[in-house]
Structure formats: structure tokens, C-alpha cells
Design a protein around this motif. Structure first.
Motif, PDB file in Angstrom:
ATOM      1  N   ASP A 186      62.921  36.041 -32.194  1.00 19.29           N
ATOM      2  CA  ASP A 186      62.377  37.111 -33.035  1.00 19.29           C
ATOM      3  C   ASP A 186      62.428  38.461 -32.343  1.00 19.29           C
ATOM      4  N   ASP A 187      62.199  38.455 -31.047  1.00 22.04           N
ATOM      5  CA  ASP A 187      62.097  39.731 -30.347  1.00 22.04           C
ATOM      6  C   ASP A 187      62.227  39.491 -28.838  1.00 22.04           C
ATOM      7  N   VAL A 188      62.801  40.451 -28.136  1.00 22.83           N
ATOM      8  CA  VAL A 188      62.791  40.402 -26.669  1.00 22.83           C
ATOM      9  C   VAL A 188      62.069  41.658 -26.194  1.00 22.83           C
ATOM     10  N   ILE A 189      60.909  41.458 -25.547  1.00 24.95           N
ATOM     11  CA  ILE A 189      60.090  42.583 -25.104  1.00 24.95           C
ATOM     12  C   ILE A 189      60.109  42.606 -23.584  1.00 24.95           C
ATOM     13  N   SER A 190      60.278  43.789 -23.005  1.00 22.57           N
ATOM     14  CA  SER A 190      60.294  43.816 -21.541  1.00 22.57           C
ATOM     15  C   SER A 190      59.247  44.791 -21.012  1.00 22.57           C
ATOM     16  N   TYR A 191      58.924  44.646 -19.739  1.00 22.11           N
ATOM     17  CA  TYR A 191      57.984  45.561 -19.089  1.00 22.11           C
ATOM     18  C   TYR A 191      58.499  45.857 -17.696  1.00 22.11           C
ATOM     19  N   THR A 192      58.067  46.977 -17.133  1.00 23.07           N
ATOM     20  CA  THR A 192      58.518  47.344 -15.788  1.00 23.07           C
ATOM     21  C   THR A 192      57.750  46.543 -14.746  1.00 23.07           C
ATOM     22  N   SER A 193      58.418  46.189 -13.680  1.00 22.04           N
ATOM     23  CA  SER A 193      57.750  45.462 -12.591  1.00 22.04           C
ATOM     24  C   SER A 193      56.527  46.235 -12.143  1.00 22.04           C
ATOM     25  N   GLY A 194      55.444  45.532 -11.904  1.00 18.72           N
ATOM     26  CA  GLY A 194      54.228  46.200 -11.438  1.00 18.72           C
ATOM     27  C   GLY A 194      53.280  46.540 -12.571  1.00 18.72           C
ATOM     28  N   THR A 195      53.684  46.311 -13.820  1.00 17.31           N
ATOM     29  CA  THR A 195      52.774  46.550 -14.942  1.00 17.31           C
ATOM     30  C   THR A 195      51.575  45.609 -14.802  1.00 17.31           C
ATOM     31  N   LYS A 196      50.375  46.137 -15.094  1.00 17.49           N
ATOM     32  CA  LYS A 196      49.178  45.321 -14.926  1.00 17.49           C
ATOM     33  C   LYS A 196      48.470  45.085 -16.250  1.00 17.49           C
ATOM     34  N   ASP A 197      48.673  45.960 -17.202  1.00 19.34           N
ATOM     35  CA  ASP A 197      48.003  45.765 -18.483  1.00 19.34           C
ATOM     36  C   ASP A 197      49.070  45.538 -19.536  1.00 19.34           C
ATOM     37  N   PHE A 198      49.016  44.367 -20.177  1.00 17.32           N
ATOM     38  CA  PHE A 198      50.077  43.969 -21.090  1.00 17.32           C
ATOM     39  C   PHE A 198      49.656  44.079 -22.549  1.00 17.32           C
ATOM     40  N   THR A 199      48.578  44.817 -22.815  1.00 18.07           N
ATOM     41  CA  THR A 199      48.099  44.924 -24.190  1.00 18.07           C
ATOM     42  C   THR A 199      49.219  45.388 -25.128  1.00 18.07           C
ATOM     43  N   ALA A 200      49.972  46.394 -24.681  1.00 17.08           N
ATOM     44  CA  ALA A 200      51.034  46.931 -25.540  1.00 17.08           C
ATOM     45  C   ALA A 200      52.068  45.863 -25.860  1.00 17.08           C
ATOM     46  N   GLN A 201      52.527  45.132 -24.828  1.00 14.89           N
ATOM     47  CA  GLN A 201      53.552  44.107 -25.028  1.00 14.89           C
ATOM     48  C   GLN A 201      53.016  42.962 -25.885  1.00 14.89           C
ATOM     49  N   LEU A 202      51.773  42.554 -25.605  1.00 14.15           N
ATOM     50  CA  LEU A 202      51.237  41.367 -26.285  1.00 14.15           C
ATOM     51  C   LEU A 202      50.879  41.661 -27.737  1.00 14.15           C
ATOM     52  N   THR A 203      50.434  42.876 -28.035  1.00 12.36           N
ATOM     53  CA  THR A 203      50.152  43.183 -29.445  1.00 12.36           C
ATOM     54  C   THR A 203      51.451  43.134 -30.236  1.00 12.36           C
ATOM     55  N   GLN A 204      52.515  43.648 -29.624  1.00  9.49           N
ATOM     56  CA  GLN A 204      53.829  43.563 -30.272  1.00  9.49           C
ATOM     57  C   GLN A 204      54.229  42.114 -30.507  1.00  9.49           C
ATOM     58  N   ALA A 205      54.061  41.315 -29.466  1.00  5.72           N
ATOM     59  CA  ALA A 205      54.457  39.907 -29.556  1.00  5.72           C
ATOM     60  C   ALA A 205      53.640  39.184 -30.624  1.00  5.72           C
ATOM     61  N   ALA A 206      52.341  39.487 -30.703  1.00  4.94           N
ATOM     62  CA  ALA A 206      51.472  38.802 -31.642  1.00  4.94           C
ATOM     63  C   ALA A 206      51.918  39.080 -33.080  1.00  4.94           C
ATOM     64  N   GLU A 207      52.435  40.287 -33.312  1.00  8.81           N
ATOM     65  CA  GLU A 207      52.832  40.644 -34.673  1.00  8.81           C
ATOM     66  C   GLU A 207      54.033  39.858 -35.165  1.00  8.81           C
ATOM     67  N   ASN A 208      54.859  39.358 -34.229  1.00  3.78           N
ATOM     68  CA  ASN A 208      56.039  38.582 -34.640  1.00  3.78           C
ATOM     69  C   ASN A 208      55.676  37.215 -35.203  1.00  3.78           C
ATOM     70  N   ASP A 209      54.545  36.677 -34.748  1.00  2.00           N
ATOM     71  CA  ASP A 209      54.088  35.376 -35.192  1.00  2.00           C
ATOM     72  C   ASP A 209      55.152  34.284 -35.016  1.00  2.00           C
ATOM     73  N   SER A 210      55.803  34.281 -33.867  1.00  2.00           N
ATOM     74  CA  SER A 210      56.793  33.239 -33.576  1.00  2.00           C
ATOM     75  C   SER A 210      56.090  31.917 -33.300  1.00  2.00           C
ATOM     76  N   ASP A 211      56.883  30.811 -33.283  1.00  2.00           N
ATOM     77  CA  ASP A 211      56.307  29.498 -32.989  1.00  2.00           C
ATOM     78  C   ASP A 211      55.844  29.420 -31.539  1.00  2.00           C
ATOM     79  N   ALA A 212      56.575  30.097 -30.650  1.00  4.44           N
ATOM     80  CA  ALA A 212      56.218  30.004 -29.231  1.00  4.44           C
ATOM     81  C   ALA A 212      56.599  31.285 -28.504  1.00  4.44           C
ATOM     82  N   LEU A 213      55.941  31.502 -27.345  1.00  8.78           N
ATOM     83  CA  LEU A 213      56.290  32.644 -26.495  1.00  8.78           C
ATOM     84  C   LEU A 213      57.055  32.134 -25.276  1.00  8.78           C
ATOM     85  N   VAL A 214      58.060  32.908 -24.863  1.00 12.80           N
ATOM     86  CA  VAL A 214      58.798  32.558 -23.651  1.00 12.80           C
ATOM     87  C   VAL A 214      58.629  33.722 -22.686  1.00 12.80           C
TER      88      VAL A 214
END
Lengths: 380, 252, 288
Positions: free
Chosen positions: A199-227
Motif C-alpha cells: 500500500d505504501d512505503v514510508i521512510s524516515y531519516t536515521s536518528g529519528t526518535k518520534d515516529f508519530t508522523a510516519q505511524l499516523t500515515q501508516a495507520a491511514e492505509n489500513d493494510s493487513d500488516a506492517l513491515v
């Protein structure tokens, strides 16, 4: 004041010179080089590696050494960077008594030293597992990837997710660091080959500590599983934040997710996460179990992959030296190519392949904070 | 009160004071006159301990040459430096309260300072009106009053004023000097550095003339006012110097 | 989704703001940007870990003790890295602060090891607000940070000690002339700054984990906050921190998660180009 500093400096230099002077020139010792990060971001890897090196060195020497000589593992700090790894490698290569060199547990660092291995003509084993390193090693005269390559391991994990867990759509989150990006691509290709959807490939820069932005995006996809393909600190943070945000989808992670460091940090949050790895501290492999136990007894901490790997690399190299019957660098390399069925603590090695030499991997699920093997994979 | 003997001080690698001897007695107002660069400010800074010097400085019977600036201030030898140096981000009243450190020492709470405040506000009623204002936003004359008021808060045993008239309009200078005389008459000895030589000689009891780091003349101020050499060198120049300073004041 | 991003943006941002505030306090006192401030954060986190995990103390008590220990480290840092060089060029002091940063980083590795560590949260669990799940720790961070800011404001603006600290920051020469021992006053400022930053380390550790390199990223974001807020301004540092935190979260979610860090620097560069003095001018203008 200035004079005093000068005197101290001179004294320190003299001392350093006399210390290095002692070791040189003796050939009753077989030296094996090891470059691992002793400082910097990845210093924990170096601490496992040097602990393991100390155990193995004593083990082999107590059993009579190699070719009747004692072995000595020379460690150089690779600083956790490719430049650092190359510098450390060149320092080791400059010592004529060094018969072989073990590279750091990071594919990029190993790719960086591949050129130096070629010109120094020393048998070099890389601990990294990326497909790029596999290709590099297959094209190299002197470099070996003594490990199962990610390409087979990642495909095996996705196969398990698709066929046995039943997930058909996936969202991939990965670190932009090269090895994780490679793994994310391998996951993606494997899913598409199986007929699943990404559904989507989301990336973050090394050293990121707060993933709220990435995870809210991921949650909206409603995929069967996260990798997820992450390094271990970020693996622990991201899985905690995933569960804290109330996302309870199955998670399939890169090898970091089965690592004791990530499991200790993440606590309960990491339970149920699947990952693929070459090693777990509670391995069923008899050699591995023995080493793991010895390590834990000696250092009072779980034996991480970084430790087990160094153990196997040292043993494989010593076996090659034994079979060659000499410490001649080329002869040792040739003997290495003959090792097609060597039993290690992690898996069995076929060094004639140059790349992807490790023949097995494990699919594990964290249960009650213990990585539990749910499937053994054999490649080859 | 203050007795300086053979004081030598360096400004960088250049010797700025070549053996100065000077005294300020009880209740005296002493003026120090000299051209720019004669070493007046260096002399005051040497006394207050912010510049290192050799020789001897005796204050209230005690050798203070090697003391740190902060401890000299706490002995009651207070300097109001050139350029006023009010604490710009503090209010008028906060500036005054910080001034009490010299008299009462460093402490966690200010305690009761109403007596000192009252005394300062009586001398400078303008400060009372502006007590909640931040110091940087005040006019030059008000800042000079604040600087002197802050020193008074520290219960000075001797006050050193460095160029109090600098940059102020003539009418403000007049008002300010009235107050300075008032302070001196209340019993605080004053050592004053001043470029406006006529004014300084008028208000002081005694004066020293400093030229290129050496004292070239000293005596009762009234006598020096009559001295033809002094008249030529310092009082002639004064008229043009005054014009300059009033121009600067207008720009503000 | 917006609530979620808002809360985490504010929580992370307010911490950047608090670190930035610590840097501004030192900057105002001695005119030097302290590039070891991020390492104060890291070291404070490790102190909190020591009290909380190794000695088994309650987390709130551990945070307070860690903060005090950091204050002492701050004073030692002042004495060793700043005081001896106070007459030298700013460059020399910046280099010595960088050296101190390496000492702190590698010192932490020697003492506590290189494996990342975690410690207790102030409050476990989470709460659901408007469809968003919010960790109590984020709420605790925001609350504690606001409380600390209020305390610092009261200390500096409403107390005698605060006036003395400000006086020394504004004019060291004059402070010594009114009898303030400058070394004590500056030492106190470093104590305060390091203590504030240290407590942030303990607050962040349970969610971001401790590692000896955690100071670098946090320090650089705090620096961005200072530039955005206006050099030397305390309220500016806090607002700047919040802007950095919110840009990071909302930019990450709506523009590009990969380039979160880049977005912050884009905002930073935009400020440098169009509003180089930041949002807030210092309340002290040119000395009249």
C-alpha cells in the motif's frame, strides 16, 4: 606550564612507541584482524564483538592454537563509519603477521573496504548481509560474505507472512540508511512476487526518535500488516510507539526486531513481532548453544548476533589456515574456497560461494520477550 | 582614607601609569584632571581592582592591591564607571537593589532596604518616578543618576566617579553636580575624574593633574583654577569640548 | 490524526525549547553558544537511569536528583571549559566546549556502556482524546516543562538572586564593581542551565531511549529553535522549540516523512533569509 605539557607529551609518546615496539616482528603468533565500532553510534556492536573475540581466542589457544601457534585477535576501532572502517582495515593490513581480517557488521562498511582487500591481498570476511555485498564478494578475489544474504531471508519472511499468517496487503516503513533501504526493497519485491499488495512505503531519516508522523500515515492505509526495516534502537522506539498509538496489526521486522537489545528496550510492546534473523541466543544449534551459554556466563548479558558472528568468522578462518597448513595469505584464501560444509554456531557455511555463504536463517516471533524460533529456513 | 603610592599599571604591553601617588582624605572631594588617554580611567580601574597594577593602594588602613574587584567593592570603595554601565535589562529599582550587594554582601533575599531606597529616592526623585522602568530606556542623565544611586545603595565609604558629565546637556550636568556636592557634604569622600576641568575644580577641594601617566600638578582646587599653565592647557579647551558633548546629547 | 500530531509536536517541541532555553541562559551570561548542551541532555538521562534503574528510586525523585547532579556537572564544565578561557576569543571557548562534548559522550559510554537503555515513565499508559491515543508520558513532559519554565521565569524576573544573575549576564565588569563575585554568579547560571537540560534527558529517555550520542540531534534542533526564536531571547527559544517540534510532526506527516530533518533546516534557512533576528528581539536593545 608549557614546558610541563611538553614533557608529558614526550613521555606519553615514548611510552606509546615502546608499547607498540614490543609486539612487532614476532611470528610465533597468528594474527587475525577485526575491525568493529568501539566508539560512536554503533559501539555496542563493538563491545559484543570484542567480548566474543576474547572468548574465542582463549578457546582456540587452550586447545593448542593453530598450526602449533597461538592466535591473537587484533581489534581496530572502525568508529561506526565506512571511512573509519577503511582506516582501521588499512592499519591491520599493514601488519605482516595479520593473516585475515574480519570486517564490521554492516554491509556498507564492508563494501567500503572491499577495494582495500583487493589491493592488500588479504582474506577478508564481511559480516554484512546486503545483496550489494553479496555481489561485491562474488566479484572479489579476496572478500567473503560469511552470512546468509538478506535477499533469501527477507523473501522467506514475506513468504511466511503471506502464506501462513495470511496477510495480503502491507505498509512498509524503513530507515533511509542503506542496509535498511535494501531490506525494504527486498521485502517489497518479495511481496509483489507473491501477489500481495504494497500500500505504501514510508521512510524516515536515521536518528529519528518520534515516529508519530510516519505511524499516523501508516495507520491511514489500513493494510493487513506492517513491515519494518530498522536498526535496533529505532526498532524498539517505533514498535513501542506503534502499540502506544493503538495500532495492533501484525508487524514483520528486519533482523533488529529479534535482537536482545531491541527486545530489552521495547519491553512488552515487541511481543508477537515476527522477524527474520540468522541468530537467536537460545539457538537449537549445539555449537551455538554452547557458545551462547559460555558468553552469558562470562559477561552476564545475552549473546547477541554480533558476538556469535565473530565467533564463527574466527573459527572459519582458523579452519582455512589449518587446511592450508601455512599462514601464506594466498594459500589461506584458496583453502577458504574449499570449505563447503563447515559447521558453525550460527549455521553451516559454504565458502565456495564467496557471497551468501551462510546456509540457514530463522523466522522468529518474540514471545514473552524471548525470540522464539517458529521456522528454520535452509537456503542453498 | 585612600592612599596610593608609586602605582604602576600596564595597558596591554604599554605602561599606562608610571608611578602615581595620590591621597583622598576623610570627607574630601578630590578631582583628577587630564586629557584623553592620560590614564585617568586606568587609575580608577586599578584602584577598584579591575586592572592589575603594582605599587601600593591603601584603603581605610588596609592594603588592597591584590584584592579582587568584588571584595574591594564590598569594602565600600565603589566606582561609578565611565559610560554609566547601568544593568540595561533590569528595572530602576532592581538596579538599585543589586547595588546593595556591595554593602550587605551576596545573599539569597534582598531583606529590608527601604532606608537605602528612601535615601536614594530623596536625592534623585526622578528615579522614584521611573522605578519600574527598564534601565536601558532612560535618558543619559537619568542613567547617570541611577548609576550613582546604585553606588549609594552599597553604603560607600569612598565613591569614585568617572566622567559623570560625559554626554549630558549642560543643564543636566548642573543639576547632577549639585547632587554630587550634596552627597559629598553628607560625608562620603569622592574621587572624581572629569574632563570638564572648570566644573571639577569648582566643586572639589583638591585636584591632581594627570599627563601621560604622571601627576604633573596637584594642589587646592582654588589655586589650580588660577594657575596659568592649567588655564591654558585645560580650561581653554573646555569650551569646545562642551559644545561637542551637547551635540551628542541632542542626537539621543 | 491532527490531535495526535499536535500533542507529540508540542511535547517534543517543548523539550527542544527547554534545551534551547538552557543554551540561551549561558549565551546571555557569557556570550557563547554552548555546543555541549545536547550532551548535558544525554548525561542527565544517564543520571536519571542510575537513580531509577540501578538504585531503584522513584522516577520523580530520580529526575530531581539527576537534575541536581547535572547542575554540579554544569559548574564543573564552567570551571574547566569556560573560566580559564574567558579572556580568550569566542572561538577558543567554542572549541573547548566541543572537546567537553566528546569527553561527556565517551565518558558516558565508559560508565554506562554503549547499549541503549531505558527507564521508567512518569506515568505509564495512554489516554484517548478525540480519537487519538496519547501517551501519558507526553502529557507529563508538557506539564513538567511548563512548570520548569514558570519556575525559571519566577527565579530570574521576580527574585533577588535572579536579578543578580541577570546583572552579571548583562555586564560582568559592572557586576564586580557592585561587589558580585562573578564566578559564583556565572557558576549558578551554568548550574541552572545544565540542571534544566539534564531533566529533559530523563523525561525523554523512556520514549526515545538513552544512548551516548542522543545529544547531537537534540542539540542541533535546540540550536535551530534559538535561531528561529531570536538569539538570546528566552521566550523566543521556547516558541522556536515549539515551531521546530510542530514542523517536524506536521511536515513529516503531510509533506515528507523522509525529509523531516530537511524541513526543519528549510524553515531555519527561511528565517535566516527573511527574518535573521528571529521572532523576538532581545528586550535589551543597544546599551544607551
Amino acid at each position: 606550564m608549557k614546558k610541563r605539557i611538553l614533557v608529558c607529551l614526550t613521555a606519553a609518546m615514548l611510552l606509546a612507541a615502546s608499547l607498540t615496539g614490543c609486539g612487532g616482528g614476532s611470528s610465533d603468533v597468528i594474527k587475525i584482524g577485526l575491525t568493529v565500532p568501539l566508539s560512536g553510534d554503533r559501539a555496542s556492536e563493538g563491545s559484543y564483538a570484542s567480548n566474543a573475540a576474547a572468548i574465542v581466542e582463549q578457546e582456540i589457544n587452550d586447545a593448542g592454537g593453530v598450526l602449533g601457534k597461538q592466535i591473537k585477535i587484533e581489534i581496530q576501532d572502525s568508529l561506526g563509519t565506512d571511512v573509519g572502517a577503511t582506516n582501521a582495515y588499512l592499519k591491520l593490513a599493514a601488519d605482516d603477521d595479520v593473516v585475515a581480517i574480519i570486517g564490521p557488521d554492516n554491509s556498507n562498511d564492508n563494501i567500503a573496504i572491499a577495494g582495500s582487500a583487493e589491493s592488500a591481498q588479504i582474506l577478508t570476511t564481511g559480516q554484512g548481509s546486503s545483496p550489494t555485498l553479496q555481489t561485491t564478494c562474488e566479484e572479489s578475489e579476496w572478500m567473503f560474505q560469511l552470512r546468509a544474504c538478506d535477499s533469501t531471508l527477507c523473501a522467506a519472511l514475506m513468504d511466511y507472512a503471506y502464506n501462513e499468517v495470511g496477510a495480503k496487503s502491507f505498509t512498509i516503513i524503513h530507515d533511509t540508511e542503506t542496509a535498511s533501504t535494501d531490506q525494504a526493497n527486498l521485502f517489497k519485491n518479495a511481496i509483489e512476487e507473491l501477489g500481495g499488495t504494497v500500500d505504501d512505503v514510508i521512510s524516515y531519516t536515521s536518528g529519528t526518535k518520534d515516529f508519530t508522523a510516519q505511524l499516523t500515515q501508516a495507520a491511514e492505509n489500513d493494510s493487513d500488516a506492517l513491515v519494518m526495516a530498522c536498526l535496533y534502537t529505532e526498532a524498539a522506539i517505533i514498535i513501542q510507539q506503534t502499540r502506544d498509538m493503538g495500532i495492533d496489526k501484525p508487524v514483520f521486522g528486519s533482523n533488529a526486531f529479534g535482537d536482545p537489545i531491541a527486545i530489552d528496550l521495547a519491553g512488552d510492546a515487541i511481543n508477537d513481532v515476527y522477524s527474520v534473523t540468522a541468530w537467536v541466543p537460545n539457538t537449537p544449534n549445539p555449537l551455538g548453544a554452547a557458545f551462547s551459554q559460555k558468553y552469558t556466563e562470562t559477561y552476564d548479558e545475552d549473546c547477541a548476533k554480533a558476538a556469535a558472528q565473530v565467533r564463527d568468522h574466527v573459527y572459519v578462518i582458523c579452519e582455512a589456515i589449518k587446511n592450508a597448513g601455512t599462514t601464506d595469505r594466498a594459500a589461506v584464501r584458496d583453502a577458504m574456497l574449499e570449505l563447503t560444509d563447515y559447521e558453525g554456531a550460527i549455521t553451516t557455511y559454504d565458502c565456495s560461494r564467496r557471497g551468501n555463504c551462510g546456509l540457514g536463517g530463522l523466522i522468529v516471533q518474540v514471545q514473552n520477550q524471548v525470540p522464539t524460533i517458529i521456522k528454520e529456513i535452509t537456503t542453498g | 582614607m585612600l592612599k596610593i603610592e608609586n602605582l604602576v599599571s600596564h595597558y596591554g604591553s604599554i605602561e599606562a601609569l608610571h608611578g602615581i601617588s595620590l591621597q583622598v582624605g576623610k570627607g574630601e572631594m578630590v578631582a583628577l584632571i587630564g586629557a584623553n588617554g592620560a590614564g585617568k580611567t586606568t587609575l580608577l580601574n586599578s584602584i577598584s581592582g579591575t586592572v592589575t597594577a603594582r605599587g601600593s593602594i591603601e584603603f581605610a588602613g588596609k592594603e588592597i592591591l591584590r584584592e579582587k574587584a568584588a571584595s574591594i567593592a564590598r569594602m565600600g570603595l565603589l566606582q561609578v564607571p565611565e559610560g554609566r554601565h547601568v544593568f540595561p535589562g533590569l528595572t530602576v529599582e532592581e538596579n538599585l537593589l543589586v547595588g546593595t550587594v556591595a554593602g550587605k554582601g551576596l545573599r539569597l533575599r534582598p531583606g529590608d532596604n527601604s532606608k537605602e531606597l528612601e535615601m536614594v529616592y530623596e536625592t534623585f526623585p526622578r528615579l522614584k518616578e521611573r522605578r519600574q522602568q527598564l534601565a536601558w530606556s532612560m535618558s543619559g542623565g537619568e542613567q547617570q543618576m541611577l548609576a550613582i544611586g546604585r553606588a549609594l545603595m552599597g553604603q560607600p565609604k569612598l565613591l569614585m566617579l568617572d566622567e559623570p558629565s560625559m554626554g549630558l546637556a549642560p543643564i543636566v550636568v548642573e543639576e547632577l553636580f549639585e547632587k554630587i556636592v550634596e552627597i559629598n557634604q553628607s560625608g562620603v569622600p569622592i574621587l572624581m575624574v572629569e574632563q570638564n576641568a572648570r566644573l571639577a575644580l569648582k566643586v572639589s577641594n583638591r585636584a591632581y593633574i594627570l599627563e601621560r601617566g604622571r601627576i604633573t600638578a596637584e594642589g587646592a582646587s582654588a589655586d589650580l583654577l588660577q594657575d596659568p599653565k592649567v588655564l591654558e592647557a585645560y580650561l581653554g579647551k573646555m569650551v569646545s569640548g562642551k559644545k561637542d558633548s551637547s551635540k551628542r546629547e541632542e542626537k539621543r | 490524526m491532527i490531535v495526535q500530531l499536535l500533542v507529540s509536536g508540542i511535547a517534543v517541541g517543548i523539550v527542544y525549547g527547554l534545551i534551547a532555553m538552557g543554551m540561551v541562559l549561558i549565551f546571555r551570561a557569557v556570550g557563547i553558544m554552548n555546543f555541549a548542551q545536547g550532551d548535558f541532555l544525554m548525561f542527565g538521562g544517564y543520571f536519571a537511569y542510575t537513580f531509577n534503574q540501578m538504585l531503584g528510586l522513584n522516577i520523580v525523585l530520580s529526575l530531581i536528583l539527576a537534575s541536581l547532579c547535572m547542575g554540579v556537572i554544569g559548574v564543573i564544565f564552567m570551571r574547566t571549559s569556560y573560566w580559564a578561557l574567558r579572556g580568550a576569543q569566542a572561538k577558543a571557548i567554542i572549541v573547548s566546549a566541543m572537546g567537553a562534548s566528546i569527553v561527556l559522550k565517551e565518558g558516558a559510554r565508559l560508565i554506562w556502556g554503549s547499549i541503549p537503555l531505558s527507564l521508567d515513565k512518569v506515568k505509564e499508559g495512554s489516554v484517548t482524546v478525540a480519537g487519538a491515543t496519547i501517551q501519558w508520558q507526553y502529557v507529563a513532559i508538557i506539564g513538567i516543562a511548563l512548570l520548569l519554565m514558570l519556575l525559571v521565569y519566577l527565579l530570574l524576573e521576580k527574585t533577588f538572586v535572579g536579578n543578580i544573575l541577570q546583572a552579571t549576564a548583562q555586564d560582568q565588569y559592572m557586576s564586580s564593581l557592585v561587589g558580585i563575585p562573578v564566578i559564583v554568579s556565572i557558576g549558578l547560571t551554568f548550574f541552572l542551565s545544565a540542571a534544566l537540560t539534564g531533566i529533559c534527558g530523563g523525561l525523554l529517555a523512556p520514549i526515545f531511549f538513552l544512548s551516548n550520542t542522543m545529544g547531537a540531534t537534540a542539540g542541533s534542533k535546540a540550536f535551530a529553535a534559538i535561531v528561529i526564536g531570536g538569539f538570546g531571547s528566552v521566550p523566543g527559544a521556547i516558541i522556536g522549540g515549539l515551531i521546530v517540534g510542530l514542523v517536524e510532526q506536521f511536515g513529516g506527516a503531510y509533506i515528507s516523512s523522509t525529509y523531516q530533518l530537511v524541513l526543519i533546516y528549510v524553515v531555519l534557512i527561511a528565517f535566516l533569509m527573511f527574518r535573521p533576528r528571529g521572532l523576538f528581539k532581545e528586550k535589551i536593545q543597544e546599551k544607551a
